[in-house]
Design a protein around this motif. Structure first.
Motif, PDB file in Angstrom:
ATOM      1  N   MET A 113       0.823  -1.201   0.000  1.00  0.00           N
ATOM      2  CA  MET A 113       0.000   0.000   0.000  1.00  0.00           C
ATOM      3  C   MET A 113       0.866   1.264   0.000  1.00  0.00           C
ATOM      4  O   MET A 113       0.578   2.240  -0.708  1.00  0.00           O
ATOM      5  CB  MET A 113      -0.914   0.012   1.228  1.00  0.00           C
ATOM      6  CG  MET A 113      -1.932  -1.093   1.300  1.00  0.00           C
ATOM      7  SD  MET A 113      -3.266  -0.919   0.093  1.00  0.00           S
ATOM      8  CE  MET A 113      -3.021  -2.440  -0.834  1.00  0.00           C
ATOM      9  N   ALA A 163      -2.900  -3.844   9.170  1.00  0.00           N
ATOM     10  CA  ALA A 163      -4.123  -4.408   8.591  1.00  0.00           C
ATOM     11  C   ALA A 163      -4.611  -5.553   9.468  1.00  0.00           C
ATOM     12  O   ALA A 163      -3.823  -6.347   9.979  1.00  0.00           O
ATOM     13  CB  ALA A 163      -3.865  -4.902   7.168  1.00  0.00           C
ATOM     14  N   SER A 214      -8.506  -9.376   6.909  1.00  0.00           N
ATOM     15  CA  SER A 214      -8.968  -8.219   6.141  1.00  0.00           C
ATOM     16  C   SER A 214      -8.616  -8.366   4.663  1.00  0.00           C
ATOM     17  O   SER A 214      -7.747  -9.147   4.275  1.00  0.00           O
ATOM     18  CB  SER A 214      -8.357  -6.931   6.690  1.00  0.00           C
ATOM     19  OG  SER A 214      -6.942  -6.937   6.509  1.00  0.00           O
ATOM     20  N   SER A 221      -7.578  -6.057   1.274  1.00  0.00           N
ATOM     21  CA  SER A 221      -7.159  -4.805   0.647  1.00  0.00           C
ATOM     22  C   SER A 221      -7.110  -5.036  -0.862  1.00  0.00           C
ATOM     23  O   SER A 221      -7.140  -6.176  -1.329  1.00  0.00           O
ATOM     24  CB  SER A 221      -5.810  -4.349   1.192  1.00  0.00           C
ATOM     25  OG  SER A 221      -5.897  -4.100   2.589  1.00  0.00           O
ATOM     26  N   VAL A 230      -4.038   2.035  -5.317  1.00  0.00           N
ATOM     27  CA  VAL A 230      -4.805   1.526  -4.178  1.00  0.00           C
ATOM     28  C   VAL A 230      -6.288   1.739  -4.438  1.00  0.00           C
ATOM     29  O   VAL A 230      -6.730   2.843  -4.720  1.00  0.00           O
ATOM     30  CB  VAL A 230      -4.395   2.258  -2.878  1.00  0.00           C
ATOM     31  CG1 VAL A 230      -5.295   1.822  -1.719  1.00  0.00           C
ATOM     32  CG2 VAL A 230      -2.933   2.003  -2.548  1.00  0.00           C
ATOM     33  N   PHE A 235      -8.490  -0.707   1.391  1.00  0.00           N
ATOM     34  CA  PHE A 235      -7.572  -1.114   2.457  1.00  0.00           C
ATOM     35  C   PHE A 235      -8.363  -1.570   3.669  1.00  0.00           C
ATOM     36  O   PHE A 235      -9.302  -0.896   4.116  1.00  0.00           O
ATOM     37  CB  PHE A 235      -6.655   0.052   2.849  1.00  0.00           C
ATOM     38  CG  PHE A 235      -5.774  -0.243   4.040  1.00  0.00           C
ATOM     39  CD1 PHE A 235      -4.786  -1.210   3.967  1.00  0.00           C
ATOM     40  CD2 PHE A 235      -5.939   0.443   5.239  1.00  0.00           C
ATOM     41  CE1 PHE A 235      -3.978  -1.504   5.061  1.00  0.00           C
ATOM     42  CE2 PHE A 235      -5.141   0.170   6.337  1.00  0.00           C
ATOM     43  CZ  PHE A 235      -4.152  -0.803   6.248  1.00  0.00           C
ATOM     44  N   ASN A 236      -8.003  -2.756   4.193  1.00  0.00           N
ATOM     45  CA  ASN A 236      -8.475  -3.228   5.508  1.00  0.00           C
ATOM     46  C   ASN A 236      -9.994  -3.376   5.573  1.00  0.00           C
ATOM     47  O   ASN A 236     -10.621  -3.025   6.584  1.00  0.00           O
ATOM     48  CB  ASN A 236      -7.977  -2.277   6.614  1.00  0.00           C
ATOM     49  CG  ASN A 236      -7.958  -2.960   7.974  1.00  0.00           C
ATOM     50  OD1 ASN A 236      -7.520  -4.087   8.101  1.00  0.00           O
ATOM     51  ND2 ASN A 236      -8.436  -2.262   8.988  1.00  0.00           N
TER      52      ASN A 236
END
Length: 218
Positions: free
Chosen positions: A177, A191, A195, A197, A208, A211-212
């Motif tokens: 990321m 993270a 999860s 991403s 990106v 995320f998460n």
């Protein structure tokens, strides 16, 4: 009739891979005086029962997605996390060794968790400098980024115009990321286990897209 211009709906550019980076489920706890099993210099704990539940939740979340391939690392916690989804899809995961976790040197095998909990001076320096190499014997942040980038670009080259999931590690997601958006090296560390991403990679350009994401974890 007046012409209308609707808002744009994002689609990955032609030739790009749409890559989901799934952090492995929670692994077994570290205990003072005991080392995890080791694999090529890396601690290799199995999943904790909580992590097994997270793996099942990931499988349920992604089983209807048109995934072309699954990737895991050399460490068994990623294999175990990928297993429910692989069973749903009938896919055999491929190994991408360069996406294995940060090599933590003398602190591998579980000691890192203990030292981090104690806020050891080396851990403080690593956090302030955003440099893994402050940990005794660990690889540097630059070394981590170099190999993670190589692994990501290999996957991208193998899967143009496809959706792919890679089951990886927290340090790897943080590196990916940060590289993709030019952030500080540790900006995306942390993270959550289980999860999801998302990166879109076209050639050597990484973007990106998420995320998460933990919506499936309850």
């Amino acid at each position: 009739m007046t012409r209308e211009y609707r808002q744009h709906v994002y689609q990955p550019p032609k030739g790009a891979v749409d890559l989901l980076l799934v952090r492995h489920g929670e692994s077994m706890p570290a205990r003072p005086g005991e080392s995890f099993p080791m694999k090529d210099g890396h601690g290799d704990p199995a999943l904790h029962p909580n992590g097994e539940g997270q793996a099942r939740a990931v499988g349920e979340r992604l089983k209807t997605q048109p995934l072309a391939a699954l990737y895991v690392t050399t460490l068994r916690r990623t294999h175990q996390t990928a297993a429910p989804l692989a069973a749903h899809l009938g896919l055999t995961p491929s190994i991408e060794a360069d996406l294995r976790e940060v090599h933590l040197g003398e602190w591998d095998g579980g000691l890192y968790r203990i030292k981090a909990s104690e806020d050891a001076p080396e851990f403080q320096r690593a956090r302030v400098k955003q440099e893994w190499g402050e940990i005794p014997g660990a690889e540097t942040t630059s070394q981590l980024h170099t190999r993670v980038r190589a692994g990501l670009l290999r996957i991208a080259a193998n899967h143009p115009d496809q959706l792919v999931a890679a089951f990886v590690h927290g340090g790897v997601i943080g590196a990916a990321m940060a590289m993709a958006c030019g952030a500080a090296p540790f900006a995306f560390n942390g993270a959550a286990n289980g999860s999801i991403s998302r990166l879109v990679i076209q050639g050597d350009r990484m973007t990106v897209r998420g995320f998460n994401d933990c919506a499936h974890l309850g």
